[in-house]
Design a protein around this motif. Structure first.
Motif, PDB file in Angstrom:
ATOM      1  N   VAL A 198      -4.187  -3.387  -3.747  1.00 25.79           N
ATOM      2  CA  VAL A 198      -3.231  -2.684  -2.884  1.00 25.79           C
ATOM      3  C   VAL A 198      -4.015  -1.837  -1.882  1.00 25.79           C
ATOM      4  O   VAL A 198      -5.158  -1.458  -2.147  1.00 25.79           O
ATOM      5  N   PRO A 199      -3.395  -1.528  -0.696  1.00 23.45           N
ATOM      6  CA  PRO A 199      -4.165  -0.856   0.365  1.00 23.45           C
ATOM      7  C   PRO A 199      -4.687   0.523  -0.017  1.00 23.45           C
ATOM      8  O   PRO A 199      -5.730   0.948   0.475  1.00 23.45           O
ATOM      9  N   SER A 200      -3.977   1.231  -0.918  1.00 16.95           N
ATOM     10  CA  SER A 200      -4.437   2.581  -1.254  1.00 16.95           C
ATOM     11  C   SER A 200      -5.607   2.573  -2.251  1.00 16.95           C
ATOM     12  O   SER A 200      -6.191   3.614  -2.520  1.00 16.95           O
ATOM     13  N   ARG A 201      -5.939   1.426  -2.816  1.00 21.10           N
ATOM     14  CA  ARG A 201      -7.046   1.343  -3.786  1.00 21.10           C
ATOM     15  C   ARG A 201      -7.953   0.157  -3.470  1.00 21.10           C
ATOM     16  O   ARG A 201      -8.001  -0.830  -4.203  1.00 21.10           O
ATOM     17  N   PRO A 202      -8.699   0.224  -2.328  1.00 27.21           N
ATOM     18  CA  PRO A 202      -9.522  -0.916  -1.942  1.00 27.21           C
ATOM     19  C   PRO A 202     -10.542  -1.286  -3.026  1.00 27.21           C
ATOM     20  O   PRO A 202     -11.092  -0.409  -3.685  1.00 27.21           O
ATOM     21  N   ARG A 203     -10.749  -2.567  -3.182  1.00 29.91           N
ATOM     22  CA  ARG A 203     -11.723  -3.158  -4.115  1.00 29.91           C
ATOM     23  C   ARG A 203     -11.408  -2.910  -5.587  1.00 29.91           C
ATOM     24  O   ARG A 203     -12.213  -3.199  -6.454  1.00 29.91           O
ATOM     25  N   MET A 204     -10.255  -2.315  -5.867  1.00 26.58           N
ATOM     26  CA  MET A 204      -9.876  -2.125  -7.278  1.00 26.58           C
ATOM     27  C   MET A 204      -8.816  -3.156  -7.631  1.00 26.58           C
ATOM     28  O   MET A 204      -7.620  -2.879  -7.597  1.00 26.58           O
ATOM     29  N   TRP A 205      -9.247  -4.354  -7.922  1.00 22.65           N
ATOM     30  CA  TRP A 205      -8.307  -5.434  -8.243  1.00 22.65           C
ATOM     31  C   TRP A 205      -7.761  -5.218  -9.645  1.00 22.65           C
ATOM     32  O   TRP A 205      -8.503  -4.870 -10.566  1.00 22.65           O
ATOM     33  N   ARG A 206      -6.465  -5.447  -9.803  1.00 19.53           N
ATOM     34  CA  ARG A 206      -5.847  -5.371 -11.127  1.00 19.53           C
ATOM     35  C   ARG A 206      -4.957  -6.580 -11.322  1.00 19.53           C
ATOM     36  O   ARG A 206      -4.392  -7.096 -10.361  1.00 19.53           O
ATOM     37  N   TYR A 207      -4.823  -7.009 -12.578  1.00 25.08           N
ATOM     38  CA  TYR A 207      -3.958  -8.153 -12.865  1.00 25.08           C
ATOM     39  C   TYR A 207      -2.500  -7.717 -12.941  1.00 25.08           C
ATOM     40  O   TYR A 207      -2.189  -6.692 -13.556  1.00 25.08           O
ATOM     41  N   VAL A 245      -5.251   2.760 -10.565  1.00 20.98           N
ATOM     42  CA  VAL A 245      -4.463   1.958  -9.624  1.00 20.98           C
ATOM     43  C   VAL A 245      -2.947   2.033  -9.863  1.00 20.98           C
ATOM     44  O   VAL A 245      -2.182   2.240  -8.927  1.00 20.98           O
ATOM     45  N   SER A 246      -2.525   1.863 -11.129  1.00 19.84           N
ATOM     46  CA  SER A 246      -1.075   1.726 -11.359  1.00 19.84           C
ATOM     47  C   SER A 246      -0.278   2.961 -10.922  1.00 19.84           C
ATOM     48  O   SER A 246       0.789   2.801 -10.313  1.00 19.84           O
ATOM     49  N   PRO A 247      -0.749   4.208 -11.160  1.00 23.45           N
ATOM     50  CA  PRO A 247       0.046   5.346 -10.658  1.00 23.45           C
ATOM     51  C   PRO A 247       0.131   5.336  -9.120  1.00 23.45           C
ATOM     52  O   PRO A 247       1.156   5.723  -8.551  1.00 23.45           O
ATOM     53  N   ALA A 248      -0.946   4.851  -8.464  1.00 20.32           N
ATOM     54  CA  ALA A 248      -0.915   4.786  -6.992  1.00 20.32           C
ATOM     55  C   ALA A 248       0.120   3.754  -6.542  1.00 20.32           C
ATOM     56  O   ALA A 248       0.846   3.975  -5.573  1.00 20.32           O
ATOM     57  N   GLN A 270       2.980   5.241  -4.392  1.00 21.90           N
ATOM     58  CA  GLN A 270       2.672   5.174  -2.958  1.00 21.90           C
ATOM     59  C   GLN A 270       3.082   3.882  -2.255  1.00 21.90           C
ATOM     60  O   GLN A 270       2.885   3.754  -1.044  1.00 21.90           O
ATOM     61  N   THR A 271       3.597   2.903  -2.997  1.00 24.23           N
ATOM     62  CA  THR A 271       3.944   1.619  -2.349  1.00 24.23           C
ATOM     63  C   THR A 271       5.024   1.813  -1.283  1.00 24.23           C
ATOM     64  O   THR A 271       6.026   2.488  -1.521  1.00 24.23           O
ATOM     65  N   TRP A 331      -0.415  -6.405   0.522  1.00 25.92           N
ATOM     66  CA  TRP A 331      -1.250  -6.525  -0.673  1.00 25.92           C
ATOM     67  C   TRP A 331      -2.036  -7.838  -0.589  1.00 25.92           C
ATOM     68  O   TRP A 331      -1.592  -8.792   0.051  1.00 25.92           O
ATOM     69  N   LEU A 332      -3.185  -7.857  -1.259  1.00 25.61           N
ATOM     70  CA  LEU A 332      -3.946  -9.102  -1.359  1.00 25.61           C
ATOM     71  C   LEU A 332      -3.812  -9.651  -2.780  1.00 25.61           C
ATOM     72  O   LEU A 332      -3.839  -8.872  -3.747  1.00 25.61           O
ATOM     73  N   LEU A 333      -3.673 -10.954  -2.881  1.00 23.52           N
ATOM     74  CA  LEU A 333      -3.497 -11.590  -4.193  1.00 23.52           C
ATOM     75  C   LEU A 333      -4.525 -12.708  -4.354  1.00 23.52           C
ATOM     76  O   LEU A 333      -4.739 -13.496  -3.422  1.00 23.52           O
TER      77      LEU A 333
END
Ligand SMILES: Cc1cc2nc3c(=O)[nH]c(=O)nc-3n(C[C@H](O)[C@H](O)[C@H](O)COP(=O)(O)OP(=O)(O)OC[C@H]3O[C@@H](n4cnc5c(N)ncnc54)[C@H](O)[C@@H]3O)c2cc1C
Length: 389
Positions: free
Chosen positions: A183-192, A217-220, A224-225, A231-233
């Motif tokens: 997600v844009p608010s957490r660059p490079r932090m990929w989550r499943y 990531v998840s609280p962001a 903040q969404t 988003w990138l997938l």
């Protein structure tokens, strides 16, 4: 790989992992070697590396535990290779990772224990892993990454949102699979995250996200969404799903957002002519945490092969809950809600030995439920769940 090679790799890894603080030291040493010997590799990782280290050790452990099951391991590695295209990794990066991992392993293994035979075994094991991933990535023709635009954000619980996105191009995932998301608010932090609807030709996709206390990531995402953000997938992963010709009945057990990949499968099954009997147990802490019962009620009412039983640990809603009554009341097609820890409740209603089982939830919920079912006589080969990292 022969069984001696597998045994040598596993024994050395287990010896390091079993030491006090061993997994953390191994991960720190691996990343330190990787970033000092191959500085450009640092760009692939987030600034904060703490949860990254934990994931690395769990991923290695997961892979090594399956070295003797090529039928399960190789498809998993192939999926991982396709997914890793999102980082823009090249074959030389795999060499960097393999070399750094072996260096870290050697550093924490007794000098006398690290024989030439062990060194060769690690080379062989890492080569199989890297080659499988590289080959799958090179052969893949789908995009390395999809862009999804957020078209809807709906708060369903205090700490849980449903997000709908439209992808730049359709993704052909199987219902029950998961994808990595940035997600844009957490660059490079990929989550499943697990899509909660089957794939469709318009590229519409839905995720259910719970904010994990203290998570990066998840609280962001929950807080903040915004509509319109992108988003990138990555490529789809995972082996959950109900094959078309399955004869065994199914038992599905989930807690919280774990309902997402199961309801996606049920929606896909509802399009089929015939299905095996499915019993879904959907769990949460309080009755009000069972946020998706309306959809499940509609599915159960329309599909006689499906039984849905809600389960909550507590019989009452918390004092701050503003709604009234039990959320499952008045909903057709649902069995009466049961109270208790979900694994214990389901295991107590068995035997389930004629069923294929899928369990989805937090790592501790999955492990406890699996343990309960096995203690009640269920064979582990019939129990499936996603990797717990
Ligand atoms: C296959 C798979 C599918 C997933 N699908 C979904 C989904 O559809 N929806 C969704 O909301 N999440 C899903 N997750 C979990 C998600 O990927 C993240 O792990 C979770 O959102 C936490 O990320 P974070 O960055 O907030 O926490 P991190 O910063 O990574 O971790 C913070 C702390 O929280 C702990 N933690 C991490 N995950 C959990 C958890 N699930 N429960 C309890 N503690 C945890 C960590 O051990 C760590 O101590 C899935 C995970 C996997 C492996």
């Amino acid at each position: 790989m022969d069984s001696r090679t597998v045994a040598l790799i596993r024994t050395t890894f287990k010896a390091v992992a079993a030491e006090e603080g061993g997994p953390e030291k191994l991960a720190s040493s691996f990343y330190a070697t990787l970033f000092s010997d191959y500085p450009h590799a640092r760009d692939f990782f987030p600034a904060a590396m703490d949860s990254q280290r934990d994931r690395l050790v769990k991923a290695i452990s997961y892979t090594l535990d399956r070295l003797e099951e090529p039928d399960r391991l190789l498809p998993f590695l192939a999926q991982l290779g396709r997914d890793h295209r999102k980082y823009g990794v090249k074959p030389e990066h795999y060499v960097a990772v393999a070399t750094s991992l072996k260096t870290a392993m050697r550093r924490f293994t007794d000098t006398e224990m690290w024989t030439e035979e062990i060194d060769t075994a690690w080379d062989e094991g890492l080569a199989v892993i890297a080659e499988t991933m590289i080959e799958a990535a090179e052969e893949e023709t789908t995009p390395a990454v999809w862009t999804g635009t957020v078209v809807e954000r709906r708060v369903v619980l205090r700490n849980l949102i449903v997000v709908r996105l439209r992808l730049d191009q359709p993704m052909n995932y199987a219902a029950g699979q998961y994808v990595s998301v940035q997600v844009p608010s957490r660059p490079r932090m990929w989550r499943y995250l697990s899509p909660a609807v089957p794939a469709n030709a318009d590229g519409e996709i839905e995720f259910h996200i719970r904010g994990v206390f203290g998570g990066w990531v998840s609280p962001a995402i929950v807080g903040q969404t915004k509509i319109g953000e992108q988003w990138l997938l990555g490529s789809p992963l995972g082996g959950l799903g109900v094959p078309r010709n399955i004869e065994r009945k199914m038992l599905m057990i989930c807690r919280g957002t774990g309902v997402a990949p199961l309801r996606a499968q049920l929606m896909a099954m509802a399009q089929r002519r015939t299905n095996p009997e499915v019993h879904l147990f959907v769990g949460g802490h309080h009755p009000c945490d069972l946020y998706d019962l309306e959809t499940l009620s509609r599915l159960a009412a329309a599909n006689p092969w499906l039984t849905v039983t809600p389960v909550s640990e507590s019989d009452a809603n918390p004092w701050w809950y503003a709604g009234s009554g039990a959320p499952e009341a008045e909903l057709p097609g649902l069995r009466p809600r049961l109270t208790g820890q979900i694994g214990k409740v389901v295991a107590g209603l068995g035997p389930w030995s004629d069923r294929d089982v899928q369990i989805v939830g937090s790592p501790s919920m999955v492990q406890t439920t699996k343990f309960r079912l096995m203690a009640a006589g269920m064979q582990t080969e019939y129990i499936r769940h996603d990797p717990l990292f």
